[in-house]
Design an enzyme around this catalytic site. Structure first.
Site, PDB file in Angstrom:
ATOM      1  N   HIS A 164       0.832  -1.200   0.000  1.00 51.47           N
ATOM      2  CA  HIS A 164       0.000   0.000   0.000  1.00 51.47           C
ATOM      3  C   HIS A 164       0.873   1.259   0.000  1.00 51.47           C
ATOM      4  CE1 HIS A 164      -2.842   2.763   2.395  1.00 51.47           C
ATOM      5  NE2 HIS A 164      -3.381   2.603   1.203  1.00 51.47           N
ATOM      6  N   ARG A 165       0.706   2.087  -0.995  1.00 54.10           N
ATOM      7  CA  ARG A 165       1.542   3.301  -1.190  1.00 54.10           C
ATOM      8  C   ARG A 165       3.032   2.934  -1.185  1.00 54.10           C
ATOM      9  NH1 ARG A 165      -1.491   7.450   3.105  1.00 54.10           N
ATOM     10  NH2 ARG A 165      -3.553   6.556   2.824  1.00 54.10           N
ATOM     11  N   GLU A 168       0.843  -0.773  -4.804  1.00 53.93           N
ATOM     12  CA  GLU A 168      -0.328   0.096  -4.869  1.00 53.93           C
ATOM     13  C   GLU A 168       0.139   1.537  -4.837  1.00 53.93           C
ATOM     14  OE1 GLU A 168      -3.806   2.468  -3.350  1.00 53.93           O
ATOM     15  OE2 GLU A 168      -1.816   2.278  -2.461  1.00 53.93           O
ATOM     16  N   ASP A 196      -1.187   5.981  -5.580  1.00 50.37           N
ATOM     17  CA  ASP A 196      -2.283   6.927  -5.783  1.00 50.37           C
ATOM     18  C   ASP A 196      -1.912   7.888  -6.903  1.00 50.37           C
ATOM     19  OD1 ASP A 196      -3.910   6.166  -3.334  1.00 50.37           O
ATOM     20  OD2 ASP A 196      -1.940   6.579  -2.481  1.00 50.37           O
ATOM     21  N   GLU A 216      -4.368   3.735  -8.159  1.00 57.62           N
ATOM     22  CA  GLU A 216      -5.699   4.223  -7.780  1.00 57.62           C
ATOM     23  C   GLU A 216      -5.952   5.570  -8.443  1.00 57.62           C
ATOM     24  OE1 GLU A 216      -6.451   4.607  -3.564  1.00 57.62           O
ATOM     25  OE2 GLU A 216      -8.315   5.700  -3.910  1.00 57.62           O
ATOM     26  N   LYS A 271      -7.230   8.678  -8.020  1.00 58.42           N
ATOM     27  CA  LYS A 271      -7.570   9.368  -6.772  1.00 58.42           C
ATOM     28  C   LYS A 271      -8.303  10.654  -7.115  1.00 58.42           C
ATOM     29  CE  LYS A 271      -6.865   8.628  -2.414  1.00 58.42           C
ATOM     30  NZ  LYS A 271      -7.316   7.358  -1.821  1.00 58.42           N
TER      31      LYS A 271
HETATM   32  O1  G3P Z   1      -5.960   0.183  -1.914  1.00 57.68           O
HETATM   33  C1  G3P Z   1      -6.795   0.711  -0.970  1.00 57.68           C
HETATM   34  C2  G3P Z   1      -6.375   1.995  -0.413  1.00 57.68           C
HETATM   35  O2  G3P Z   1      -5.380   2.561  -1.190  1.00 57.68           O
HETATM   36  C3  G3P Z   1      -7.456   2.966  -0.185  1.00 57.68           C
HETATM   37  O3  G3P Z   1      -7.120   3.925   0.754  1.00 57.68           O
HETATM   38  O4  G3P Z   1      -6.787   6.262   1.260  1.00 57.68           O
HETATM   39  O5  G3P Z   1      -4.905   4.754   1.328  1.00 57.68           O
HETATM   40  O6  G3P Z   1      -5.834   5.400  -0.834  1.00 57.68           O
HETATM   41  P1  G3P Z   1      -6.107   5.115   0.594  1.00 57.68           P
HETATM   42 CA    CA Z   2      -4.701   4.258  -2.465  1.00 55.49          CA
END
Ligand code: G3P
Ligand code: CA
Length: 283
Positions: free
Chosen positions: A55-56, A82, A84, A150, A152
């Site tokens: 994540h990120r 992952e 954004d 993502e 965003k």
């Molecule tokens: O992959 C899910 C997650 O990225 C969603 O939350 O706010 O961290 O982008 P966020």
């Molecule tokens: Ca995300």
């Protein structure tokens, strides 16, 4: 005699005063045991190769959404990174989580109001720059890691879906990508532009059913772990519909929570600490 009876009553574990507390305790422990027990009995087979999604990039080890974080994630054995994606004033896709640069860099301002040059002058932590989407794709290509970009706040950025699809295709990485978003309309646009690109609708707080996803073609669904705790049957339903489930964590990411999600049948976990999940998955 009556004095002796009083003493016995005080020491007894079943005095009228302790009996309700004990009943309450049994209820608190017993109810989840019955609830999850029934789920485990009907859960079905577990996924054979649960996926590790950083994540990120994994902010537990390096500044989020930076090349350093994505490199760490790849070295930790992540299957996916992952990220954004937002868009600068001059229309360049950049990898940054917030609509402003305030939290993650030493600058201030909205991404949509800043040019790429202005954003590249900022420090995104430990001397890292805010990467472009293309730079992250090129890094991913070196190792072949899959990517989960993502879209965003896509409502802010004209044609961001088209730009993302075109950037993936230009770099020959569309088959190794799955675009996710909380704004499911945006994923419908992606599918209209190119039906071959995988999409994954994100579900957040308050979503307790995945039984009727708007996106008929989505092969993967991404709900929040805290909601899966409340309703693990969402995983079962998705599997019955031949969909896989990648779970992301709101606030309770911990190795115990990761193990619990895997035991419930999650096909992949999107985590801040890819090293911790790699250990659990024996990578
Ligand atoms: O992959 C899910 C997650 O990225 C969603 O939350 O706010 O961290 O982008 P966020
Ligand atoms: Ca995300």
């Amino acid at each position: 005699m009556s004095k002796q009876n009083n003493v016995m009553k005080k020491n007894s574990p079943l005095t009228p005063r302790t009996r309700p507390a004990r009943g309450c305790l049994l209820f608190i422990i017993g109810l989840p045991l019955i609830y999850y027990g029934i789920f485990f009995a009907f859960r079905g087979p577990l996924p054979s190769n649960p996926q590790l999604l950083a994540h990120r990039g994994g902010p537990a080890h390096a500044p989020e959404n930076t090349i350093a974080a994505f490199q760490n994630a790849i070295e930790s054995g992540a299957d996916w990174i992952e990220m954004d994606v937002q868009q600068t004033k001059d229309g360049v896709l950049v990898v940054i989580h917030d609509e402003t640069v305030n939290r993650t860099t030493d600058g201030t301002g909205r991404v949509e109001d800043l040019t790429l040059e202005q954003i590249r002058a900022l420090d995104a932590g430990d001397g890292e720059l805010v990467p472009t989407f293309e730079e992250v794709i090129l890094l991913a290509r070196e190792s072949g890691v899959l990517i989960l970009p993502e879209a965003k706040s896509p409502h802010l950025y004209p044609e961001i879906e088209k730009n993302m699809v075109e950037t993936l295709i230009a770099n020959d990485y569309e088959q190794k990508a799955m675009i996710q978003s909380f704004e499911h309309d945006s994923l419908e646009i992606v599918q209209k532009i190119n039906a071959d690109i995988n999409v994954c609708p994100l579900y957040g707080l308050g979503t307790l059913s995945l039984s009727d996803p708007q996106l008929g073609e989505a092969k993967t669904l991404c709900p929040m772990a805290e909601m899966i705790v409340l309703n693990p049957w969402m995983i079962r339903q998705a599997h019955t519909d031949n969909r896989q489930v990648f779970v992301w964590f709101g606030v309770i990411e911990h190795p115990i929570a990761m193990r619990f999600m895997l035991a419930l049948g999650a096909d992949g976990l999107i985590v801040d600490d890819p090293g911790a999940l790699a250990e659990i998955l024996d990578r």
